[in-house]
Design a protein around this motif. Structure first.
Motif, PDB file in Angstrom:
ATOM      1  N   ARG A 192      67.569  38.640  12.311  1.00 27.39           N
ATOM      2  CA  ARG A 192      68.480  37.588  12.796  1.00 27.39           C
ATOM      3  C   ARG A 192      68.445  36.377  11.871  1.00 27.39           C
ATOM      4  N   ASP A 193      67.242  36.021  11.401  1.00 34.66           N
ATOM      5  CA  ASP A 193      67.139  34.891  10.474  1.00 34.66           C
ATOM      6  C   ASP A 193      67.885  35.187   9.182  1.00 34.66           C
ATOM      7  N   GLU A 194      67.746  36.418   8.689  1.00 30.99           N
ATOM      8  CA  GLU A 194      68.450  36.778   7.452  1.00 30.99           C
ATOM      9  C   GLU A 194      69.966  36.757   7.672  1.00 30.99           C
ATOM     10  N   TYR A 195      70.404  37.221   8.850  1.00 28.55           N
ATOM     11  CA  TYR A 195      71.834  37.210   9.128  1.00 28.55           C
ATOM     12  C   TYR A 195      72.368  35.785   9.160  1.00 28.55           C
ATOM     13  N   ASP A 196      71.645  34.888   9.829  1.00 27.44           N
ATOM     14  CA  ASP A 196      72.087  33.484   9.884  1.00 27.44           C
ATOM     15  C   ASP A 196      72.144  32.876   8.488  1.00 27.44           C
ATOM     16  N   GLU A 197      71.141  33.164   7.665  1.00 32.71           N
ATOM     17  CA  GLU A 197      71.126  32.624   6.306  1.00 32.71           C
ATOM     18  C   GLU A 197      72.275  33.195   5.483  1.00 32.71           C
ATOM     19  N   ASN A 198      72.562  34.483   5.678  1.00 27.66           N
ATOM     20  CA  ASN A 198      73.670  35.110   4.945  1.00 27.66           C
ATOM     21  C   ASN A 198      75.010  34.507   5.354  1.00 27.66           C
ATOM     22  N   GLU A 199      75.151  34.199   6.659  1.00 26.61           N
ATOM     23  CA  GLU A 199      76.397  33.591   7.127  1.00 26.61           C
ATOM     24  C   GLU A 199      76.582  32.189   6.547  1.00 26.61           C
ATOM     25  N   LYS A 200      75.497  31.459   6.407  1.00 27.46           N
ATOM     26  CA  LYS A 200      75.595  30.135   5.791  1.00 27.46           C
ATOM     27  C   LYS A 200      76.072  30.248   4.350  1.00 27.46           C
ATOM     28  N   LYS A 201      75.523  31.218   3.632  1.00 30.84           N
ATOM     29  CA  LYS A 201      75.952  31.404   2.239  1.00 30.84           C
ATOM     30  C   LYS A 201      77.417  31.801   2.167  1.00 30.84           C
ATOM     31  N   LEU A 202      77.855  32.655   3.101  1.00 26.45           N
ATOM     32  CA  LEU A 202      79.259  33.069   3.106  1.00 26.45           C
ATOM     33  C   LEU A 202      80.200  31.893   3.310  1.00 26.45           C
ATOM     34  N   SER A 203      79.795  30.954   4.167  1.00 26.39           N
ATOM     35  CA  SER A 203      80.654  29.804   4.458  1.00 26.39           C
ATOM     36  C   SER A 203      80.730  28.827   3.284  1.00 26.39           C
ATOM     37  N   ARG A 204      79.808  28.959   2.322  1.00 22.92           N
ATOM     38  CA  ARG A 204      79.776  28.023   1.201  1.00 22.92           C
ATOM     39  C   ARG A 204      80.071  28.694  -0.128  1.00 22.92           C
TER      40      ARG A 204
ATOM     41  N   PRO B 100      81.903  39.383  -1.993  1.00 25.32           N
ATOM     42  CA  PRO B 100      81.673  40.811  -1.729  1.00 25.32           C
ATOM     43  C   PRO B 100      80.215  41.204  -1.501  1.00 25.32           C
ATOM     44  N   PRO B 101      79.247  40.769  -2.333  1.00 19.42           N
ATOM     45  CA  PRO B 101      77.864  41.180  -2.046  1.00 19.42           C
ATOM     46  C   PRO B 101      77.330  40.606  -0.730  1.00 19.42           C
ATOM     47  N   LEU B 102      77.778  39.395  -0.397  1.00 20.19           N
ATOM     48  CA  LEU B 102      77.344  38.812   0.871  1.00 20.19           C
ATOM     49  C   LEU B 102      77.976  39.536   2.057  1.00 20.19           C
ATOM     50  N   LEU B 103      79.232  39.967   1.920  1.00 28.38           N
ATOM     51  CA  LEU B 103      79.876  40.738   2.980  1.00 28.38           C
ATOM     52  C   LEU B 103      79.202  42.102   3.155  1.00 28.38           C
ATOM     53  N   GLN B 104      78.786  42.693   2.034  1.00 27.97           N
ATOM     54  CA  GLN B 104      78.073  43.963   2.111  1.00 27.97           C
ATOM     55  C   GLN B 104      76.742  43.784   2.853  1.00 27.97           C
ATOM     56  N   ARG B 105      76.043  42.702   2.522  1.00 26.71           N
ATOM     57  CA  ARG B 105      74.779  42.427   3.192  1.00 26.71           C
ATOM     58  C   ARG B 105      75.006  42.134   4.673  1.00 26.71           C
ATOM     59  N   GLU B 106      76.110  41.469   4.994  1.00 31.19           N
ATOM     60  CA  GLU B 106      76.428  41.189   6.392  1.00 31.19           C
ATOM     61  C   GLU B 106      76.582  42.492   7.174  1.00 31.19           C
TER      62      GLU B 106
ATOM     63  N   GLU C 108      75.273  45.410   6.461  1.00 28.39           N
ATOM     64  CA  GLU C 108      73.965  46.059   6.579  1.00 28.39           C
ATOM     65  C   GLU C 108      73.137  45.419   7.688  1.00 28.39           C
ATOM     66  N   LEU C 109      73.148  44.088   7.732  1.00 31.08           N
ATOM     67  CA  LEU C 109      72.359  43.401   8.749  1.00 31.08           C
ATOM     68  C   LEU C 109      72.893  43.672  10.155  1.00 31.08           C
ATOM     69  N   LEU C 110      74.212  43.700  10.313  1.00 34.13           N
ATOM     70  CA  LEU C 110      74.790  43.984  11.621  1.00 34.13           C
ATOM     71  C   LEU C 110      74.418  45.382  12.092  1.00 34.13           C
ATOM     72  N   ALA C 111      74.408  46.347  11.178  1.00 27.25           N
ATOM     73  CA  ALA C 111      74.019  47.715  11.553  1.00 27.25           C
ATOM     74  C   ALA C 111      72.562  47.757  12.002  1.00 27.25           C
ATOM     75  N   GLN C 112      71.695  47.007  11.310  1.00 27.38           N
ATOM     76  CA  GLN C 112      70.289  46.993  11.685  1.00 27.38           C
ATOM     77  C   GLN C 112      70.070  46.247  13.014  1.00 27.38           C
ATOM     78  N   LEU C 113      70.841  45.192  13.232  1.00 27.95           N
ATOM     79  CA  LEU C 113      70.668  44.392  14.454  1.00 27.95           C
ATOM     80  C   LEU C 113      71.150  45.155  15.698  1.00 27.95           C
ATOM     81  N   GLN C 114      71.960  46.179  15.534  1.00 27.11           N
ATOM     82  CA  GLN C 114      72.411  46.944  16.686  1.00 27.11           C
ATOM     83  C   GLN C 114      71.247  47.679  17.340  1.00 27.11           C
ATOM     84  N   GLN C 115      70.145  47.851  16.632  1.00 30.49           N
ATOM     85  CA  GLN C 115      68.972  48.523  17.175  1.00 30.49           C
ATOM     86  C   GLN C 115      67.965  47.543  17.767  1.00 30.49           C
TER      87      GLN C 115
END
Length: 202
Positions: free
Chosen positions: A167-179, A186-192, A194-201
């Protein structure tokens, strides 16, 4: 009272119409002149008269609803589909970098060893080039003699710690996406993804 007796006596002498359901009433006169009406024949020595009363029968009622007496199989609701067991998130590890003891998170609990300058380990205080006054470039022999093989140490994280870290990594990735400019997203969207798939568990 006398009028009632007279009427009953008169009805006793009137032929009753032939009906299917009738009730016989007996008028019994005792020796002392007392009159008794009953549904059974009079006692011996009493004068007896009979009268037929029509039985109206039970009050009519609507036709009963037909009852379906066909035996039926007991039905039970089908069992609810079993909920698939929730899978824990993929294991993650908290590692300590051997060169500077800084922690980091990794999906690999056994990272590859790597060579590090002895100067980074504190064994040799200066880099290789400075030992030679910067006059020569380090060669393979110099590197072999001034570098050492390092291995980071890692410990598995609990599922709760793993989910918190994701969750912390997802929040940090979203901050980077907004800036970030759209061309760099594209690499940040790819990471997003991946993180969403992992957070579903989690």
């Amino acid at each position: 009272m006398l009028l009632v007796y007279v009427l009953l006596f008169a009805w006793a002498n009137v032929p009753a119409p032939a009906v299917a359901d009738t009730t016989t009433v007996y008028k019994c006169v005792a020796a002392n002149g007392s009159v008794i009406y009953q549904g059974t024949p009079c006692a011996h020595g009493q004068r007896e008269q009979t009268m037929q009363l029509q039985d109206d029968g039970p009050v009519s009622s609507p036709l009963p609803t037909p009852v379906d007496d066909t035996p039926r199989m007991a039905t039970t609701p089908p069992p609810a589909p079993a909920k698939p067991p929730s899978m824990p998130p993929a294991p993650m590890y908290r590692c300590i970098r051997a060169t500077d003891n800084k922690p980091y998170v990794s999906s690999n609990g056994n990272p590859q060893p790597y060579y590090a300058p002895l100067a980074m380990t504190g064994i040799v205080p200066t880099p290789i080039g400075q030992n030679y006054g910067g006059r020569v470039s380090p060669n393979a022999a110099m590197i072999a003699s001034h570098y050492t093989l390092m291995q980071d140490t890692c410990q598995p994280m609990t599922p709760q710690d793993t989910c918190t870290t994701l969750r912390d990594e997802y929040d940090e990735n979203e901050k980077k996406l907004s800036r970030t400019f759209k061309s760099d997203q594209p690499p940040l969207l790819q990471r997003e993804s991946e993180l969403l798939a992992q957070l579903q568990q989690c």
